[in-house]
Design an enzyme around this catalytic site. Sequence first.
Site, PDB file in Angstrom:
ATOM      1  N   GLY A  32     -36.056  36.054 -26.951  1.00  0.00           N
ATOM      2  CA  GLY A  32     -35.812  36.818 -27.622  1.00  0.00           C
ATOM      3  C   GLY A  32     -36.708  37.526 -29.159  1.00  0.00           C
ATOM      4  O   GLY A  32     -37.790  38.482 -28.991  1.00  0.00           O
ATOM      5  N   ARG A  33     -36.340  37.523 -29.983  1.00  0.00           N
ATOM      6  CA  ARG A  33     -37.175  38.223 -31.499  1.00  0.00           C
ATOM      7  C   ARG A  33     -38.740  38.025 -31.176  1.00  0.00           C
ATOM      8  O   ARG A  33     -39.782  38.428 -30.933  1.00  0.00           O
ATOM      9  CB  ARG A  33     -37.014  38.168 -32.481  1.00  0.00           C
ATOM     10  N   ILE A  34     -38.886  36.577 -31.469  1.00  0.00           N
ATOM     11  CA  ILE A  34     -40.566  35.910 -31.259  1.00  0.00           C
ATOM     12  C   ILE A  34     -40.933  36.455 -29.872  1.00  0.00           C
ATOM     13  O   ILE A  34     -42.214  36.946 -29.683  1.00  0.00           O
ATOM     14  CB  ILE A  34     -40.280  34.619 -31.887  1.00  0.00           C
TER      15      ILE A  34
ATOM     16  N   ARG B 270     -32.543  33.996 -19.727  1.00  0.00           N
ATOM     17  CA  ARG B 270     -31.352  34.117 -19.922  1.00  0.00           C
ATOM     18  C   ARG B 270     -30.861  35.114 -18.617  1.00  0.00           C
ATOM     19  O   ARG B 270     -30.318  34.939 -18.145  1.00  0.00           O
ATOM     20  CB  ARG B 270     -30.327  33.910 -20.313  1.00  0.00           C
TER      21      ARG B 270
ATOM     22  N   ILE C   6     -44.229  26.723 -28.694  1.00  0.00           N
ATOM     23  CA  ILE C   6     -44.329  27.179 -29.933  1.00  0.00           C
ATOM     24  C   ILE C   6     -43.004  26.506 -30.221  1.00  0.00           C
ATOM     25  O   ILE C   6     -42.073  27.347 -31.413  1.00  0.00           O
ATOM     26  CB  ILE C   6     -45.114  28.105 -30.055  1.00  0.00           C
ATOM     27  N   ALA C   7     -41.762  26.277 -29.694  1.00  0.00           N
ATOM     28  CA  ALA C   7     -41.171  26.553 -29.063  1.00  0.00           C
ATOM     29  C   ALA C   7     -40.048  25.378 -29.783  1.00  0.00           C
ATOM     30  O   ALA C   7     -40.128  25.127 -30.862  1.00  0.00           O
ATOM     31  CB  ALA C   7     -39.597  26.982 -27.653  1.00  0.00           C
ATOM     32  N   ARG C   8     -39.675  24.016 -28.998  1.00  0.00           N
ATOM     33  CA  ARG C   8     -39.376  23.012 -29.254  1.00  0.00           C
ATOM     34  C   ARG C   8     -40.019  21.192 -28.150  1.00  0.00           C
ATOM     35  O   ARG C   8     -39.977  22.041 -27.482  1.00  0.00           O
ATOM     36  CB  ARG C   8     -38.095  22.482 -29.227  1.00  0.00           C
TER      37      ARG C   8
ATOM     38  N   GLU D 217     -41.618  14.358 -32.466  1.00  0.00           N
ATOM     39  CA  GLU D 217     -42.581  14.502 -33.423  1.00  0.00           C
ATOM     40  C   GLU D 217     -42.006  13.653 -34.967  1.00  0.00           C
ATOM     41  O   GLU D 217     -40.832  14.095 -34.781  1.00  0.00           O
ATOM     42  CB  GLU D 217     -42.828  16.157 -33.720  1.00  0.00           C
TER      43      GLU D 217
ATOM     44  N   HIS E  66     -46.639  21.681 -36.040  1.00  0.00           N
ATOM     45  CA  HIS E  66     -45.602  22.139 -35.987  1.00  0.00           C
ATOM     46  C   HIS E  66     -45.342  23.190 -36.879  1.00  0.00           C
ATOM     47  O   HIS E  66     -44.587  23.573 -38.114  1.00  0.00           O
ATOM     48  CB  HIS E  66     -44.214  21.445 -35.923  1.00  0.00           C
ATOM     49  N   ILE E  67     -46.613  23.791 -37.558  1.00  0.00           N
ATOM     50  CA  ILE E  67     -46.452  25.306 -38.093  1.00  0.00           C
ATOM     51  C   ILE E  67     -46.551  26.597 -38.030  1.00  0.00           C
ATOM     52  O   ILE E  67     -47.355  27.553 -38.793  1.00  0.00           O
ATOM     53  CB  ILE E  67     -48.490  24.732 -38.669  1.00  0.00           C
TER      54      ILE E  67
HETATM   55  C1  GLV Z   1     -39.489  26.113 -37.071  1.00  0.00           C
HETATM   56  O1  GLV Z   1     -39.452  25.316 -35.447  1.00  0.00           O
HETATM   57  C2  GLV Z   1     -38.355  27.158 -37.084  1.00  0.00           C
HETATM   58  O2  GLV Z   1     -36.896  27.321 -35.945  1.00  0.00           O
HETATM   59  O3  GLV Z   1     -37.750  28.444 -37.801  1.00  0.00           O
END
Ligand code: GLV
Length: 323
Positions: free
Chosen positions: A156-158, A179, A238-240, A269, A287-288
Amino acid sequence: MNKPSLLVTRSIYPETLSKLEQHFEVDYNKTDEVYSKEGLIQKLQGMDAAMTTGTERIDDDVLKACPKLKICANIAVGYNNFDVASMTARKVLATNTPDVLTETTADFGFALMMATARRIAESEHYLRKGLWSKWSLDMFTGSDIFASTLGILGMGRIGQAIAKRGAYGFGMKVIYHNRSPLPAELEGACKAHYVSKQELLQTCDHLVLVLPYTPQAHHTIGAAELNMMKSTATLTNIARGGIVDDAALALALKNRQIAAAGLDVFENEPALNPELLKLPNVVLTPHIASASRKTRLAMAELAADNLIAYFEKGHALTPVNTF
Ligand code: GLV
């Protein structure tokens, strides 16, 4: 005319709060203590709107108990804390905060990947413990970022912003799995090549996870996937939390099946799998990834603007559901 009522579930910036107070009767949780489910229901009952973060779960029980609720504005791009199907069925609008955090989050993902590959946290801890007595050639040798293969899962964008950093800034070969493949012009702009998940895992030097969490994405990376990776590879999440099986990852790191991991998100978390804390080859952050002052303010402002636009113009700026 009475102002609509709004529950703000977390501490937010004073400027965003003042703006909200011009438009809403605000009940505000300035302590940052997470509400229990019962506490959330108690606070939200009779409210027209909520401003939430990823830690407040808006599920069917909450929605059923709070029938006046019309909109929940999440201060996050991810919205796996929302039961979107129930929200849609009950005509509660859900909004998130896309775009404003893309570059900040990509910066952090890249930084965490570099810290992981170049053993920055591990070597810093060594210094702080007073263990450095002499220099040696093979001290804290890691793996290169420059000209290595970057694997991105979720484009995606990130993901695209990370790909550009890798391709243009560090001469990396960029491969990705998603996907579906990106349109050719977006792929070209990222200098990225679509591959199967298996090829991604088997060939990349640095794997970065940026896919959204859905029940189908649970444990996308578990023991079998870690087994496919190179023993020299790194993994950055860095997703979830929940996308990675943290217990399987801890074991793979312990057995050096992969070289190292950088984790900003965790299953359950803020509790961490205690095995992760014992390992030297993992960089852990709380989560920063979107946490620059400017971006966190922009996220809170976008959530506020979603609420204001919905009540004043009848439509939100960045909705995630329609009905
Ligand atoms: C952070 O985890 C967000 O989804 O913005």
